[in-house]
Design an enzyme around this catalytic site. Structure first.
Site, PDB file in Angstrom:
ATOM      1  N   LYS A   1       0.852  -0.986   0.015  1.00 14.35           N
ATOM      2  CA  LYS A   1      -0.013  -0.125  -0.016  1.00 14.35           C
ATOM      3  C   LYS A   1       0.770   1.292   0.111  1.00 14.35           C
ATOM      4  O   LYS A   1       0.704   2.207  -0.659  1.00 14.35           O
ATOM      5  CB  LYS A   1      -0.886   0.051   1.089  1.00 14.35           C
ATOM      6  CG  LYS A   1      -1.591   1.129   1.479  1.00 14.35           C
ATOM      7  CD  LYS A   1      -2.194   1.182   2.833  1.00 14.35           C
ATOM      8  CE  LYS A   1      -1.173   1.256   3.922  1.00 14.35           C
ATOM      9  NZ  LYS A   1      -1.740   1.821   5.249  1.00 14.35           N
TER      10      LYS A   1
ATOM     11  N   ASP B   1      -4.265   8.286   3.581  1.00 12.31           N
ATOM     12  CA  ASP B   1      -3.655   7.038   4.163  1.00 12.31           C
ATOM     13  C   ASP B   1      -4.475   6.627   5.310  1.00 12.31           C
ATOM     14  O   ASP B   1      -4.959   7.407   6.103  1.00 12.31           O
ATOM     15  CB  ASP B   1      -2.336   7.076   4.188  1.00 12.31           C
ATOM     16  CG  ASP B   1      -1.663   5.761   4.512  1.00 12.31           C
ATOM     17  OD1 ASP B   1      -2.329   4.672   4.177  1.00 12.31           O
ATOM     18  OD2 ASP B   1      -0.431   5.410   5.045  1.00 12.31           O
ATOM     19  N   GLU B   2      -4.623   5.269   5.537  1.00  8.73           N
ATOM     20  CA  GLU B   2      -5.432   4.934   6.653  1.00  8.73           C
ATOM     21  C   GLU B   2      -6.755   5.293   6.914  1.00  8.73           C
ATOM     22  O   GLU B   2      -7.162   5.777   7.663  1.00  8.73           O
ATOM     23  CB  GLU B   2      -4.665   4.942   8.123  1.00  8.73           C
ATOM     24  CG  GLU B   2      -3.061   4.619   8.007  1.00  8.73           C
ATOM     25  CD  GLU B   2      -2.857   3.068   8.109  1.00  8.73           C
ATOM     26  OE1 GLU B   2      -4.109   2.446   8.216  1.00  8.73           O
ATOM     27  OE2 GLU B   2      -1.706   2.817   8.293  1.00  8.73           O
TER      28      GLU B   2
ATOM     29  N   GLN C   1      -8.572  -3.411   9.313  1.00  8.95           N
ATOM     30  CA  GLN C   1      -7.572  -2.808  10.259  1.00  8.95           C
ATOM     31  C   GLN C   1      -8.161  -1.519  10.911  1.00  8.95           C
ATOM     32  O   GLN C   1      -7.111  -0.875  11.447  1.00  8.95           O
ATOM     33  CB  GLN C   1      -6.381  -2.452   9.414  1.00  8.95           C
ATOM     34  CG  GLN C   1      -5.692  -3.742   8.877  1.00  8.95           C
ATOM     35  CD  GLN C   1      -4.269  -3.345   7.902  1.00  8.95           C
ATOM     36  OE1 GLN C   1      -3.375  -3.041   9.007  1.00  8.95           O
ATOM     37  NE2 GLN C   1      -4.391  -3.527   6.759  1.00  8.95           N
TER      38      GLN C   1
ATOM     39  N   ARG D   1       1.601  -8.174  11.272  1.00 12.79           N
ATOM     40  CA  ARG D   1       2.808  -7.495  11.272  1.00 12.79           C
ATOM     41  C   ARG D   1       4.004  -8.374  11.108  1.00 12.79           C
ATOM     42  O   ARG D   1       5.069  -7.959  10.746  1.00 12.79           O
ATOM     43  CB  ARG D   1       3.073  -6.714  12.821  1.00 12.79           C
ATOM     44  CG  ARG D   1       2.195  -5.625  13.153  1.00 12.79           C
ATOM     45  CD  ARG D   1       1.850  -4.599  12.210  1.00 12.79           C
ATOM     46  NE  ARG D   1       0.602  -4.877  11.363  1.00 12.79           N
ATOM     47  CZ  ARG D   1       0.425  -4.270  10.079  1.00 12.79           C
ATOM     48  NH1 ARG D   1       0.968  -3.546   9.623  1.00 12.79           N
ATOM     49  NH2 ARG D   1      -0.858  -4.962   9.533  1.00 12.79           N
TER      50      ARG D   1
END
Length: 797
Positions: free
Chosen positions: A74, A265-266, A296, A659
DNA sequence: GTGGGATCGGTTTTT
DNA sequence: CCGATCCCAC
């Protein structure tokens, strides 16, 4: 026998040497081969992307949504997308890119720079808060603020709210500052200001149901006081930006036309307020790109909502959606585990993450008897993996649910000499001494700052006590002026002569700093403030260990100011979104308030990283340990009361799992200390939700889980370690100690006092009720009896 | 007004 | 076990 042993030792040494060699070779190659991205990736920098990534990066006209699973490249897509936009002739300052941390912004900027050259420096890129703080700094006067406004952190906000609650005569048990602050924050993040709040029947009813009907009034007073103090809290940085765009058409026009491209982003972690601002900004050009992954989303508690994704599709009907589902990061085992976990959530967009990577190791689940053992086992495992799998320290992460869990891991890692670094917890800028000096600086820049004023008006002590402060606050409220204003015009108000004199001296001192603002170098000014306020002297006189480190912290703060003002080669405090250099003290103070935990790291050091799962978002590690997997801890006991809360905890676990690149280890303790006493802990339900055949259980008493009488004896891996250092003190006695303590303490005994250092017990009079003793302590080399009650440690000879 | 000792209360996550 | 707050003696 001895021979075999010698062989083993030799082999071990060989492995050590070999791994040392390999690690260094890698470091050598990484560090010294230049990495010119455009060439490295072939003819064009776009070649490096796979099919869906390429489409997502190059579709730069109109609204775009990129749903990107963990490890799907991403960041790379975003980077190339911006580079691509720039290559189409768009100016860097016409692009706004909002990231989750300043560090992420800086990294992305560096990568873009490597592709596109230094022009990338003037991109508007950073966190929502820092980008909009910067915008407000130049536009704040249009909504009645000065550009030197203070930013209140959550401590400041809560303090102010607490004071307001007291002043309003409300019960501070029913009206807890933290919950009121939460309500206000929630309202702000949903675009409800203090005028609007009482009209929102749902909110008001909720408050009444909790027995707190006055929240609306507190909110109103809080907003008023912030404004009077020339201060904005974190949420205000967004709310006031929105207000600015809403109420000042020429500002809206200017920025709407400037930003030809907006990227977020996010996106799953943005809230309604943030989304509303960005929507406004992108309204003219409609080139808006959001990147996110609903699985997420871990900040619902902060107002983030999946609704944003749905709203986005509604608000931009011609949106192009791209899905990045191939994971390049983790092994098949890890991806499968993540998919199995997230499948338990009802609320999610359908998607399947897959990978071409190898199967990889099974997931280890380690059960320990206590939190301390958990720490040792993790440290041992890291020690072992480092040797066997040639993973460097920086390839490891220990992830936990709460910051408080870090202690046992620190101790264990230290014992094995494994270098580590902790993120989060009390950050540098939260420390008392740092906040004290910062308060002086804030007051110099913005004297109306009420929190700063209250913090330092009597620190170091200058005879301005409770009574004087209470009067000051009353006069300020009656006249609707700031505390500073009253103190500055003290002659107009009835104060006793002593108070008047002390306040005047304080005001004069601050004014003398202000006079230097433009003339003096910010570093020199800060140093002078530290000196002439007496802070430095006070800390210098404190010879205890803590005092020493406080003194050093002040020096460090001064250094960071110097770095900010004189930008060196690499400076983490340089505003990431700065096009022109604003290096005033005021700019420094505003930037510093917005640094995130993740920004503290330089990331390049070879250390094991310890952090909360929240802080680990966006990062990846070869080997990940998720620790404290117990009911009431992970998932948190406060988040299991509704399906929504539990699902957020599960997404958090999902983030943690993903992760990991190669190795994943989960641990839980059967008991842990809580408030000083042992607490028994159930294993987390999330362990049961994992694919059981993929797990390798270590240290399990299986009967406890399956009901069968089948015991597996647990043995810690045998690793020789140096004997723990003998503690200098075996018993700490303090006022209120248990009856055992007086037996340990005797007249004539050499002891160390917590604060006054070494000395002797010269008397032990009056044992009241067998629990308390009066200890007479005499400092070494002094005749005077120093004190009666003392916190002491016995010095063993 | 100041400073020390005793007492009480409280646990998420972050800008 | 910690920090905030209360209470008391100078």
């Amino acid at each position: 026998m001895a021979c075999v042993l010698a062989h083993c030792v030799q082999d071990l040494t060989m492995i050590k040497i070999l791994s040392f060699f390999l690690t260094n070779l890698c470091a050598f190659l990484m560090g010294y081969i230049p990495f010119p991205i455009p060439y490295f990736y072939g003819m064009s920098f776009l070649d490096a992307l796979n099919e869906p990534q390429l489409k997502a990066a190059t579709s730069i006209q109109g609204p775009v949504m990129i749903i990107a699973g963990p490890g799907s490249g991403k960041t790379r897509v975003l980077t190339f997308r911006i580079a691509h936009i720039l290559s189409q002739g768009v100016d860097p300052f016409e692009i706004m890119a909002l990231t989750f941390t300043n560090k992420a912004a800086r990294e992305m900027k560096n990568r873009i720079e490597a592709i596109q050259g230094t022009g990338a420096r003037s991109l508007w890129m950073g966190t929502f808060h820092s980008v909009f703080a910067r915008m407000l700094r130049s536009e704040a006067t249009k909504i009645g603020y000065t550009s030197n406004f203070t930013i209140y952190d959550s401590d400041d906000s809560k303090n102010l709210i607490k004071n307001i609650i007291r002043e309003m005569g409300l019960n501070d048990k029913t009206y807890k500052a933290s919950s009121v602050h939460y309500r206000i924050s929630l309202a702000k993040n949903n675009l409800i200001n203090h005028q609007e709040y009482p009209l929102q029947t749902e909110l008001v009813q909720e408050d009444e149901a909790y027995g707190r009907p006055k929240v609306a009034d507190i909110y109103k007073e809080y907003a008023k006081r912030c404004f009077r103090a020339g201060a904005m809290d974190f949420d205000d940085l967004l709310l006031k930006t929105h207000e600015l765009l809403e109420s000042v058409p020429e500002v809206l026009y200017k920025y709407q036309h400037r930003f030809k491209h907006v990227l977020i982003d996010e996106f799953q972690d943005t809230n309604f307020l943030q989304y509303s601002i960005v929507k406004k900004l992108a309204d003219v050009h409609q080139n808006i790109c959001v990147v996110g992954d609903d699985a997420q989303s871990i900040y619902a508690f902060r107002g983030a909502s999946i609704l944003n994704i749905l709203n986005y599709e509604r608000d931009f009907p011609d949106v192009q959606t791209f899905r990045l589902e191939q994971n390049y990061r983790s092994t098949k085992t890890i991806v499968a585990a993540a998919n199995t976990i997230i499948a338990n959530n009802k609320q999610q967009l359908a998607k399947k993450i897959w990978t071409d990577n190898a199967d990889g190791d099974r997931i280890k689940v380690i059960r320990s008897m206590s939190d301390n053992e958990e720490g040792r086992l993790v440290a041992d495992a890291i020690f072992e993996q480092r040797m066997r799998d040639h993973i460097s320290n920086s390839g490891f992460a220990i992830l936990y649910r709460t910051n408080a869990q870090s202690r046992s891991f620190e101790e264990a890692l230290r014992r094995l000499n494994i270098p580590y670094r902790i993120y989060g917890g009390i950050s540098f800028y939260q420390r008392k001494e740092v906040k004290d000096l910062m308060a002086y600086l804030k007051l110099t820049v913005n004297p109306n700052d009420e929190e700063a004023f209250k913090r330092v008006v009597n620190y170091p002590a200058r005879g301005i006590g409770k009574t004087t402060m209470e009067k000051l606050i009353v006069f300020a409220a009656d006249n609707d002026r700031s505390l500073w204003d009253i103190a500055d015009n003290i002659a107009l108000f009835p104060f006793p002569a002593a108070a008047r004199k002390n306040l005047t001296e304080f005001v004069t001192m601050i004014k003398s700093f202000q006079a230097q603002l433009g003339k003096m170098h910010a570093y020199d000014l800060a140093a002078q403030v530290a000196k002439s306020t007496g802070i430095l002297k006070e800390l210098y006189n404190d010879q205890s260990v803590e005092g020493l480190s406080r003194y050093e912290n002040i020096q460090e703060l001064l250094n960071s100011i110097r770095e900010f003002v004189d930008p060196g080669e690499y400076n983490q405090l340089v505003p990431v979104d700065a096009t022109e250099a604003d290096r005033s003290l005021a700019a420094y103070l505003q930037q510093v308030s917005l640094l995130t935990d993740a920004d503290q790291q330089d990331g390049t050091d070879d250390t094991v990283k310890l952090m909360t799962v929240h802080a680990a978002k966006g990062l990846e590690f070869e080997s990940v340990f998720i620790v404290g997997l117990e009911e009431n801890l992970f998932p948190s006991g406060l988040s299991v009361n509704s399906r929504e809360e539990l699902e957020e905890e599960r997404r958090l676990f999902y983030v943690a799992i993903t992760r990991a690149e190669k190795k994943l280890t989960l641990t839980h303790a059967a008991s842990r200390y809580k408030f000083g006493s042992l607490d028994y802990c159930e294993p987390s339900r999330f362990i049961d939700e994992l694919p059981q055949d993929q797990l390798e259980m270590v240290g399990y008493n299986k009967a406890a889980r399956s009901g069968r009488e089948e015991y597996v004896t647990y043995q810690a891996p045998k690793i020789t370690r140096p004997a723990p250092a003998q503690p200098a003190f075996t018993h700490q006695a303090s006022a209120g100690f248990s009856p055992a303590a007086p037996n340990e303490l005797q007249e004539g005994m050499d002891v160390e006092h917590q604060k006054f250092g070494f000395g002797k017990i010269v008397g032990m009079e009056g044992n009241n009720d067998g629990k308390m003793a009066t200890i007479q302590f005499q400092k070494a080399g002094q005749k005077k009896l120093l004190l009666k009650f003392a916190k002491l440690s016995i010095v063993r000879n």
